[in-house]
Design a protein around this motif. Structure first.
Motif, short mmCIF file in Angstrom:
data_model
loop_
_atom_site.label_atom_id
_atom_site.label_comp_id
_atom_site.label_asym_id
_atom_site.label_seq_id
_atom_site.Cartn_x
_atom_site.Cartn_y
_atom_site.Cartn_z
N THR A 262 9.68 0.32 6.73
CA THR A 262 8.99 -0.84 7.35
C THR A 262 7.89 -0.61 8.05
OG1 THR A 262 11.15 -2.27 6.87
CG2 THR A 262 9.25 -2.99 8.29
N LEU A 263 6.80 -0.88 7.94
CA LEU A 263 5.70 -0.47 8.71
C LEU A 263 5.15 -1.39 9.78
CD1 LEU A 263 3.32 1.38 6.03
CD2 LEU A 263 4.94 2.35 7.58
N ARG A 264 5.97 -2.47 9.73
CA ARG A 264 5.36 -3.48 10.94
C ARG A 264 6.32 -3.35 12.21
NH1 ARG A 264 8.62 -7.80 11.96
NH2 ARG A 264 10.15 -8.15 10.25
N GLU A 265 5.80 -3.98 13.26
CA GLU A 265 6.41 -4.28 14.54
C GLU A 265 7.59 -4.90 14.22
OE1 GLU A 265 6.21 -2.37 17.34
OE2 GLU A 265 4.44 -1.66 17.10
N VAL B 173 1.55 2.85 13.45
CA VAL B 173 1.33 3.05 11.95
C VAL B 173 -0.01 3.75 11.80
CG1 VAL B 173 1.54 2.10 9.85
CG2 VAL B 173 2.96 1.49 11.51
N THR B 174 -0.13 4.96 11.09
CA THR B 174 -1.33 5.28 10.86
C THR B 174 -1.82 5.21 9.43
OG1 THR B 174 -0.35 7.41 10.06
CG2 THR B 174 -0.69 7.37 12.67
N GLU B 175 -2.89 5.39 9.27
CA GLU B 175 -3.52 5.21 7.97
C GLU B 175 -2.84 6.42 6.83
OE1 GLU B 175 -6.14 3.95 5.04
OE2 GLU B 175 -6.10 3.40 7.05
N ALA B 176 -2.17 7.27 7.33
CA ALA B 176 -1.44 8.36 6.62
C ALA B 176 0.05 7.81 6.17
CB ALA B 176 -1.18 9.52 7.18
N ASP B 177 0.31 6.91 7.11
CA ASP B 177 1.67 6.19 6.86
C ASP B 177 1.66 5.21 5.82
OD1 ASP B 177 3.13 7.58 9.01
OD2 ASP B 177 2.27 6.03 10.38
N MET B 178 0.32 4.47 5.90
CA MET B 178 0.25 3.34 4.89
C MET B 178 0.01 4.05 3.70
SD MET B 178 -1.93 0.47 6.88
CE MET B 178 -2.98 1.52 7.96
N ARG B 179 -0.55 5.28 3.51
CA ARG B 179 -0.99 5.90 2.07
C ARG B 179 0.17 6.51 1.51
NH1 ARG B 179 -2.10 9.78 -1.06
NH2 ARG B 179 -3.89 9.77 -2.43
N ALA C 131 -5.95 0.97 -3.81
CA ALA C 131 -5.79 -0.59 -3.76
C ALA C 131 -4.39 -0.64 -2.84
CB ALA C 131 -5.86 -0.98 -5.16
N VAL C 132 -3.35 -0.10 -3.14
CA VAL C 132 -2.19 -0.36 -2.41
C VAL C 132 -2.14 -0.33 -1.04
CG1 VAL C 132 0.45 -0.11 -2.22
CG2 VAL C 132 -0.80 -0.18 -4.52
N THR C 133 -2.80 1.00 -0.67
CA THR C 133 -3.13 1.24 0.85
C THR C 133 -3.87 0.33 1.50
OG1 THR C 133 -2.81 3.47 0.36
CG2 THR C 133 -4.07 2.99 2.47
N ALA C 134 -5.06 -0.57 0.69
CA ALA C 134 -5.96 -1.41 1.25
C ALA C 134 -5.05 -2.63 1.47
CB ALA C 134 -7.14 -1.53 0.48
N ALA C 135 -4.29 -3.07 0.46
CA ALA C 135 -3.63 -4.05 0.64
C ALA C 135 -2.50 -4.10 1.85
CB ALA C 135 -2.92 -4.61 -0.70
N THR C 136 -2.15 -2.88 1.94
CA THR C 136 -0.98 -2.80 3.13
C THR C 136 -1.81 -2.88 4.39
OG1 THR C 136 0.24 -1.50 1.76
CG2 THR C 136 0.62 -1.01 4.01
N ARG C 137 -2.85 -2.19 4.56
CA ARG C 137 -3.58 -2.40 5.91
C ARG C 137 -3.95 -3.84 6.04
NH1 ARG C 137 -7.95 -0.34 3.99
NH2 ARG C 137 -7.52 1.68 4.07
N GLU C 138 -4.60 -4.68 5.18
CA GLU C 138 -4.72 -6.08 5.20
C GLU C 138 -3.58 -6.97 5.66
OE1 GLU C 138 -6.49 -9.77 2.51
OE2 GLU C 138 -7.09 -7.55 2.02
N LEU C 139 -2.41 -6.85 5.00
CA LEU C 139 -1.12 -7.37 5.18
C LEU C 139 -0.69 -6.99 6.83
CD1 LEU C 139 1.29 -8.96 4.37
CD2 LEU C 139 2.29 -6.71 3.68
#
Length: 70
Positions: A7-10, A16-22, A52-60
């Motif tokens: 889980t990447l949210r508080e 959370v870094t860009e690398a974590d999301m990727r 695409a999934v990284t971008a969607a994760t960042r947006e979410l």
């Protein structure tokens, strides 16, 4: 499915870094596609899906609101 994705949210994660999301996106795409490393003919589609999934994760993560503890 994808039990190793963390889980990447508080409050479960902070900083959370860009690398974590990727990494989470890569695990997801690997699971869905069934490829750990795609063949040369599938590499472009695989890489696009990870992006695409990284971008969607960042947006979410940017858009969700988490209730603060009382």
């Amino acid at each position: 499915m994808c039990r190793s994705i963390k889980t990447l949210r508080e409050p479960f994660a902070s900083d959370v870094t860009e690398a974590d999301m990727r990494e989470a996106a890569l695990q997801y795409v690997r699971k869905v596609s069934g490829f750990r490393a795609p063949s040369a003919r599938n590499a472009e589609a695989f890489d696009r899906a990870v992006e695409a999934v990284t971008a969607a994760t960042r947006e979410l993560l940017a858009d969700i609101e988490v209730r603060s503890a009382p």
